[in-house]
Scaffold this active site. Structure first.
Site, PDB file in Angstrom:
ATOM      1  N   LYS A  83      30.951 -33.494 -80.567  1.00 32.49           N
ATOM      2  CA  LYS A  83      30.077 -32.864 -79.552  1.00 32.49           C
ATOM      3  C   LYS A  83      28.825 -33.728 -79.359  1.00 32.49           C
ATOM      4  CE  LYS A  83      32.157 -28.484 -80.655  1.00 32.49           C
ATOM      5  NZ  LYS A  83      32.093 -27.031 -80.690  1.00 32.49           N
ATOM      6  N   GLU A 115      42.053 -22.918 -79.020  1.00 33.19           N
ATOM      7  CA  GLU A 115      40.722 -22.679 -79.566  1.00 33.19           C
ATOM      8  C   GLU A 115      40.176 -21.350 -79.047  1.00 33.19           C
ATOM      9  OE1 GLU A 115      38.792 -26.605 -80.915  1.00 33.19           O
ATOM     10  OE2 GLU A 115      38.166 -26.213 -78.868  1.00 33.19           O
ATOM     11  N   HIS A 141      37.715 -28.317 -72.828  1.00 33.66           N
ATOM     12  CA  HIS A 141      37.059 -27.618 -73.945  1.00 33.66           C
ATOM     13  C   HIS A 141      36.300 -26.410 -73.392  1.00 33.66           C
ATOM     14  CE1 HIS A 141      34.370 -26.708 -77.247  1.00 33.66           C
ATOM     15  NE2 HIS A 141      35.214 -27.361 -78.022  1.00 33.66           N
ATOM     16  N   ASN A 160      35.690 -33.422 -83.272  1.00 34.61           N
ATOM     17  CA  ASN A 160      34.963 -33.350 -82.001  1.00 34.61           C
ATOM     18  C   ASN A 160      33.484 -33.319 -82.362  1.00 34.61           C
ATOM     19  OD1 ASN A 160      33.769 -32.709 -79.585  1.00 34.61           O
ATOM     20  ND2 ASN A 160      34.684 -30.653 -79.415  1.00 34.61           N
ATOM     21  N   GLY A 176      32.340 -22.548 -83.462  1.00 31.24           N
ATOM     22  CA  GLY A 176      30.952 -22.677 -83.905  1.00 31.24           C
ATOM     23  C   GLY A 176      30.342 -21.375 -84.402  1.00 31.24           C
ATOM     24  N   GLU A 206      33.506 -25.230 -74.002  1.00 30.87           N
ATOM     25  CA  GLU A 206      32.096 -25.488 -73.654  1.00 30.87           C
ATOM     26  C   GLU A 206      32.003 -26.142 -72.273  1.00 30.87           C
ATOM     27  OE1 GLU A 206      31.114 -27.549 -77.279  1.00 30.87           O
ATOM     28  OE2 GLU A 206      31.283 -25.645 -78.369  1.00 30.87           O
ATOM     29  N   SER A 254      36.028 -23.131 -86.079  1.00 33.63           N
ATOM     30  CA  SER A 254      35.518 -22.915 -87.441  1.00 33.63           C
ATOM     31  C   SER A 254      36.515 -23.274 -88.538  1.00 33.63           C
ATOM     32  CB  SER A 254      35.016 -21.471 -87.611  1.00 33.63           C
ATOM     33  OG  SER A 254      33.952 -21.217 -86.710  1.00 33.63           O
TER      34      SER A 254
HETATM   35  P1  PGA Z   1      33.960 -25.711 -84.556  1.00 32.23           P
HETATM   36  O1  PGA Z   1      34.296 -26.325 -83.115  1.00 32.23           O
HETATM   37  O2  PGA Z   1      34.916 -26.331 -85.521  1.00 32.23           O
HETATM   38  O3  PGA Z   1      32.521 -26.108 -84.809  1.00 32.23           O
HETATM   39  O4  PGA Z   1      34.126 -24.239 -84.445  1.00 32.23           O
HETATM   40  C1  PGA Z   1      35.613 -26.552 -82.722  1.00 32.23           C
HETATM   41  C2  PGA Z   1      35.633 -27.118 -81.326  1.00 32.23           C
HETATM   42  O5  PGA Z   1      34.778 -26.726 -80.526  1.00 32.23           O
HETATM   43  O6  PGA Z   1      36.487 -27.950 -80.983  1.00 32.23           O
END
Ligand code: PGA
Length: 249
Positions: A11, A167, A95, A9, A173, A97, A212
């Site tokens: 982003k 998640e 997601h 992903n 993140g 976010e 992460s």
């Molecule tokens: P990350 O993000 O691996 O940077 O923690 C995962 C995601 O948001 O899908």
């Protein structure tokens, strides 16, 4: 046997040159890896150029969100058919976010999930609890509600053509990964919830872990019986990291 998948992903990262460099670095290695599917979910403006770069490789293309509407006066939105035009196979829906920063709730997420499937895209449905919810001991309740809205509106059968990504919001993140056992426990909970409605579908459902995931922790996460791969944010932008994660699956 259920499908294993690693999806990057990206982003809101990258540009024409960086994307090309990243894909040139990862594609030769990923093409040699058997036994799993790989995908990159890229920002809308790069769907076209990434589609070209992925041609003739085994890596599949995805987007990061989609409108629940077919077409119409929805300034700034992108429809499922538009994504199909660029060869998308997957789309991430719900997601955290999107839920937290752009006001998506369980209902809109379910509508996007349904729209994606209607247009033959495979939704990667994200669910997960915040730190506060985990500390209050309501992780399962939250996940149950997030999934319930989708299974009620779309039917449990719809999960035949979907992927779920667990998640935990506190792990995204942040560098804080759920322990393999913490992740496995929630994956088991999800599978049990679906088993109560349809054993076969639950057994075949691909459930990814995200939050992460790095080269250094991917193997132990993917070794858990109910973790079928990962949704990878930050580490999907670093060629060596992403290749190592794909190898681990
Ligand atoms: P990350 O993000 O691996 O940077 O923690 C995962 C995601 O948001 O899908």
């Amino acid at each position: 046997m259920r499908k294993r998948l690693v999806a990057g992903n990206w982003k809101m990262h990258g540009n024409l040159i960086e994307n090309k460099n990243l894909l040139n670095a990862i594609l030769p290695s990923l093409d040699k890896l058997p036994g799993a599917d790989f995908a990159v979910c890229v920002p809308y403006p790069y769907l076209s150029s990434v589609q070209v770069l992925l041609q003739g490789t085994k890596v599949l293309l995805g987007a990061q969100t989609v409108s629940q509407h077919d077409k119409g006066a929805y300034t700034g939105e992108i429809s499922v058919n538009m994504l199909k035009d660029f060869g998308c196979i997957y789309v991430i829906v719900g997601h955290s976010e999107r839920r937290m920063l752009f006001g998506e709730n369980n209902q809109t997420v379910a509508e996007k999930y349904i729209a994606a499937q209607k247009g033959n895209l495979v939704p990667i449905l994200c669910v997960g609890e915040t730190l506060e919810q985990r500390e209050r001991g309501i992780t399962e309740e939250i996940i149950k509600e997030q999934l319930k809205v989708v299974t009620e509106l779309a039917g449990v059968e719809s999960l035949k053509n979907a992927v779920i990504a667990y998640e935990p919001v506190w792990a995204i993140g942040t560098g804080k990964t759920a322990t393999p056992q913490q992740a496995q426990d929630v994956h088991v909970f999800i599978r049990k919830m679906i088993t109560a409605q349809n054993t076969q579908i639950a057994h075949e459902l691909t459930i990814l872990y995200g939050g992460s995931v790095k080269a250094g922790n991917a193997s132990e996460l993917f070794a858990m019986a109910d973790i079928d791969g990962g949704l990878i944010g930050g580490a999907s932008l670093i060629a060596e990291e992403f290749i190592a994660i794909c190898r681990a699956v």
